[in-house]
Design an enzyme around this catalytic site. Structure first.
Site, PDB file in Angstrom:
ATOM      1  N   ASN A   1      36.449  46.170  44.265  1.00 43.28           N
ATOM      2  CA  ASN A   1      35.209  46.129  44.521  1.00 43.28           C
ATOM      3  C   ASN A   1      34.472  44.876  43.851  1.00 43.28           C
ATOM      4  O   ASN A   1      34.911  44.331  42.840  1.00 43.28           O
ATOM      5  CB  ASN A   1      34.548  47.335  43.830  1.00 43.28           C
ATOM      6  CG  ASN A   1      33.032  47.479  44.121  1.00 43.28           C
ATOM      7  OD1 ASN A   1      32.562  47.251  45.430  1.00 43.28           O
ATOM      8  ND2 ASN A   1      32.271  47.965  43.292  1.00 43.28           N
TER       9      ASN A   1
ATOM     10  N   HIS B   1      30.697  43.809  42.350  1.00 44.48           N
ATOM     11  CA  HIS B   1      29.407  44.363  41.878  1.00 44.48           C
ATOM     12  C   HIS B   1      28.485  43.390  41.202  1.00 44.48           C
ATOM     13  O   HIS B   1      29.167  42.586  40.557  1.00 44.48           O
ATOM     14  CB  HIS B   1      29.581  45.508  40.995  1.00 44.48           C
ATOM     15  CG  HIS B   1      28.255  46.220  40.543  1.00 44.48           C
ATOM     16  ND1 HIS B   1      27.744  47.111  41.363  1.00 44.48           N
ATOM     17  CD2 HIS B   1      27.615  46.301  39.319  1.00 44.48           C
ATOM     18  CE1 HIS B   1      26.457  47.773  40.806  1.00 44.48           C
ATOM     19  NE2 HIS B   1      26.622  47.015  39.606  1.00 44.48           N
TER      20      HIS B   1
ATOM     21  N   GLU C   1      29.186  35.473  42.970  1.00 40.85           N
ATOM     22  CA  GLU C   1      29.957  36.555  43.687  1.00 40.85           C
ATOM     23  C   GLU C   1      30.925  35.925  44.710  1.00 40.85           C
ATOM     24  O   GLU C   1      32.263  36.038  44.913  1.00 40.85           O
ATOM     25  CB  GLU C   1      29.165  37.476  44.382  1.00 40.85           C
ATOM     26  CG  GLU C   1      28.371  38.244  43.330  1.00 40.85           C
ATOM     27  CD  GLU C   1      27.852  39.352  44.031  1.00 40.85           C
ATOM     28  OE1 GLU C   1      28.124  39.984  45.015  1.00 40.85           O
ATOM     29  OE2 GLU C   1      26.535  39.578  43.719  1.00 40.85           O
TER      30      GLU C   1
ATOM     31  N   SER D   1      27.867  38.819  53.078  1.00 41.03           N
ATOM     32  CA  SER D   1      28.101  37.385  52.803  1.00 41.03           C
ATOM     33  C   SER D   1      29.363  37.215  51.762  1.00 41.03           C
ATOM     34  O   SER D   1      29.862  36.154  51.788  1.00 41.03           O
ATOM     35  CB  SER D   1      26.835  36.957  51.960  1.00 41.03           C
ATOM     36  OG  SER D   1      26.897  37.796  50.505  1.00 41.03           O
ATOM     37  N   ASN D   2      29.851  38.265  51.097  1.00 39.11           N
ATOM     38  CA  ASN D   2      30.851  38.375  50.547  1.00 39.11           C
ATOM     39  C   ASN D   2      32.038  38.325  51.619  1.00 39.11           C
ATOM     40  O   ASN D   2      33.091  37.693  51.265  1.00 39.11           O
ATOM     41  CB  ASN D   2      30.973  39.550  49.336  1.00 39.11           C
ATOM     42  CG  ASN D   2      30.372  38.967  48.206  1.00 39.11           C
ATOM     43  OD1 ASN D   2      30.643  38.354  47.423  1.00 39.11           O
ATOM     44  ND2 ASN D   2      29.224  39.843  47.821  1.00 39.11           N
TER      45      ASN D   2
ATOM     46  N   LEU E   1      34.031  56.624  46.927  1.00 40.06           N
ATOM     47  CA  LEU E   1      35.242  57.191  47.561  1.00 40.06           C
ATOM     48  C   LEU E   1      35.839  58.072  46.546  1.00 40.06           C
ATOM     49  O   LEU E   1      35.734  58.032  45.425  1.00 40.06           O
ATOM     50  CB  LEU E   1      36.384  55.918  47.750  1.00 40.06           C
ATOM     51  CG  LEU E   1      36.095  54.742  48.744  1.00 40.06           C
ATOM     52  CD1 LEU E   1      36.812  53.444  48.535  1.00 40.06           C
ATOM     53  CD2 LEU E   1      35.980  55.397  50.006  1.00 40.06           C
TER      54      LEU E   1
ATOM     55  N   MET F   1      28.689  50.819  50.701  1.00 42.23           N
ATOM     56  CA  MET F   1      27.913  51.634  50.014  1.00 42.23           C
ATOM     57  C   MET F   1      28.315  53.256  50.114  1.00 42.23           C
ATOM     58  O   MET F   1      27.440  53.865  50.199  1.00 42.23           O
ATOM     59  CB  MET F   1      26.482  51.387  50.182  1.00 42.23           C
ATOM     60  CG  MET F   1      25.990  49.880  49.816  1.00 42.23           C
ATOM     61  SD  MET F   1      26.045  49.711  48.077  1.00 42.23           S
ATOM     62  CE  MET F   1      25.589  48.047  48.038  1.00 42.23           C
ATOM     63  N   ARG F   2      29.579  53.558  49.851  1.00 42.01           N
ATOM     64  CA  ARG F   2      29.894  54.881  50.017  1.00 42.01           C
ATOM     65  C   ARG F   2      30.884  55.024  48.813  1.00 42.01           C
ATOM     66  O   ARG F   2      31.680  54.122  48.335  1.00 42.01           O
ATOM     67  CB  ARG F   2      30.755  55.195  51.123  1.00 42.01           C
ATOM     68  CG  ARG F   2      30.143  55.094  52.559  1.00 42.01           C
ATOM     69  CD  ARG F   2      28.714  55.797  52.783  1.00 42.01           C
ATOM     70  NE  ARG F   2      28.880  57.130  52.703  1.00 42.01           N
ATOM     71  CZ  ARG F   2      27.804  57.793  52.440  1.00 42.01           C
ATOM     72  NH1 ARG F   2      26.654  57.537  52.570  1.00 42.01           N
ATOM     73  NH2 ARG F   2      28.017  59.213  52.282  1.00 42.01           N
TER      74      ARG F   2
HETATM   75  C1  GAR Z   1      26.639  42.362  46.846  1.00 40.42           C
HETATM   76  O1  GAR Z   1      25.696  41.672  45.874  1.00 40.42           O
HETATM   77  C2  GAR Z   1      27.387  43.275  46.005  1.00 40.42           C
HETATM   78  O2  GAR Z   1      27.911  42.781  44.847  1.00 40.42           O
HETATM   79  C3  GAR Z   1      26.793  44.387  45.943  1.00 40.42           C
HETATM   80  O3  GAR Z   1      26.265  44.573  47.507  1.00 40.42           O
HETATM   81  C4  GAR Z   1      25.951  43.318  47.882  1.00 40.42           C
HETATM   82  C5  GAR Z   1      26.569  43.105  49.062  1.00 40.42           C
HETATM   83  O4  GAR Z   1      26.109  41.828  49.854  1.00 40.42           O
HETATM   84  N1  GAR Z   1      27.516  45.673  45.848  1.00 40.42           N
HETATM   85  C6  GAR Z   1      27.245  46.756  45.183  1.00 40.42           C
HETATM   86  O5  GAR Z   1      26.085  46.772  44.445  1.00 40.42           O
HETATM   87  C7  GAR Z   1      28.171  47.585  44.826  1.00 40.42           C
HETATM   88  N2  GAR Z   1      27.985  48.445  43.860  1.00 40.42           N
HETATM   89  P1  GAR Z   1      26.820  41.252  51.216  1.00 40.42           P
HETATM   90  O6  GAR Z   1      26.821  42.240  52.149  1.00 40.42           O
HETATM   91  O7  GAR Z   1      26.078  39.999  51.273  1.00 40.42           O
HETATM   92  O8  GAR Z   1      28.432  40.973  50.493  1.00 40.42           O
END
Ligand code: GAR
Length: 220
Positions: free
Chosen positions: A113, A115, A180, A15-16, A99, A96-97
C-alpha cells in the site's frame, strides 16, 4: 528474469497507477501490470489502465451487500480475479476499502500500500489537513506491506517532504504526491528483484553496491 505480475487496486484518480504503468514500460523493470481492479465503476484510473492496454475489472463492493457476509463475498470475488491472472503482488493505489485479516492472510507478504504520510503517524483520511493542524515540519509518504490494520504494516520505503510556512493541504498533497510517484515504483522494483523481502514481520534489504532502502531526505 521473468517479470512479476502485478494487480493494481484503485478507487479513484489513479495517479499512482499511472506512475507504475510508466515505470513498467521500461524493458528492464522487473514487473508488469497484469490487472487493474476498481471497486468503483466511475474511477478515472480505469481509463488510464484501458489507455495503456491493461485488463481492468470492476468489483463493486456495494453489489455484495452490507456487513460481514457482504465483505466476505466482495473479497472472494477479488481473490478470484487475482488468482485467475496468476498475480504475484497486489498494489493498493488509492484503494479505499479496508481488507479483512482473512484476505490479508491469504496473500501474506504479497500486498503493498502507499499512504501520504510518514507512517505510523497520520493514518486514515484527510491526512494533509491533520498534519498541518498538528504543525509537523516534515511530512511525506510510505510504502508498506499490508496487514489487517488500516495503513499499517512493515515499511518498505518512505520519502520525506518539508512542510513550508503557509502551506495549504492541497499544496502539501501535491508535493507529497510527486514523491509518491517515485517511491512506489522504486519499492515495487526492490521487491520484485528480491532486494527487499518480508521476514518475521520486518522488511529485510539486500544491500548491493551501497543501495539501501529508498529513504529520501526532506527538501525545502
Ligand atoms: C494517494 O495520495 C495515496 O497515497 C492515498 O490516496 C491517494 C490516491 O491517489 N492513499 C491513501 O490514503 C491510503 N490510505 P491516486 O488515485 O492518484 O493514486
Amino acid at each position: 528474469m521473468s517479470r512479476k505480475r502485478l494487480a493494481v487496486l484503485i478507487s479513484g484518480r489513479g495517479s499512482n497507477l499511472q506512475a507504475l504503468i510508466d515505470a513498467a514500460r521500461a524493458q528492464d523493470y522487473p514487473a508488469e501490470i497484469a490487472l487493474v481492479v476498481s471497486n468503483l465503476a466511475n474511477a478515472p484510473g480505469l481509463g488510464l489502465a484501458e489507455g495503456a492496454g491493461i485488463e481492468t475489472e470492476v468489483i463493486d463492493h456495494r453489489a455484495f451487500g452490507k456487513g460481514a457476509a457482504g465483505k466476505e463475498a466482495f473479497e472472494a470475488a477479488l481473490a478470484a480475479a487475482v488468482d485467475a491472472r496468476r498475480i504475484d503482488y497486489l498494489c493498493l493505489a488509492g484503494f479505499m476499502r479496508l481488507l479483512s485479516a482473512a484476505f490479508v492472510g491469504r496473500f501474506d507478504g504479497r500486498i503493498l500500500n502507499i499512504h501520504p504520510s510518514l507512517l505510523p503517524a497520520f493514518k486514515g483520511l484527510n491526512v494533509h489537513e491533520a498534519m498541518l493542524a498538528a504543525g509537523v515540519k516534515v511530512a511525506g509518504c510510505t510504502v508498506h506491506f499490508v496487514t489487517a490494520g488500516m495503513d499499517e504494516g512493515p515499511i518498505i520505503g518512505q520519502a520525506a517532504v518539508a512542510v513550508l510556512p503557509n502551506d495549504t493541504a492541497d499544496a502539501l498533497a501535491q508535493r507529497i504526491l510527486a514523491e509518491e510517484h517515485k517511491l512506489y515504483p522504486t519499492c515495487v522494483k526492490l521487491l520484485c528483484e528480491g532486494r527487499a523481502r518480508l521476514e518475521g514481520g520486518r522488511v529485510i534489504f539486500e544491500t548491493v553496491s551501497g543501495a539501501g532502502p529508498p529513504l529520501h531526505n526532506p527538501r525545502a
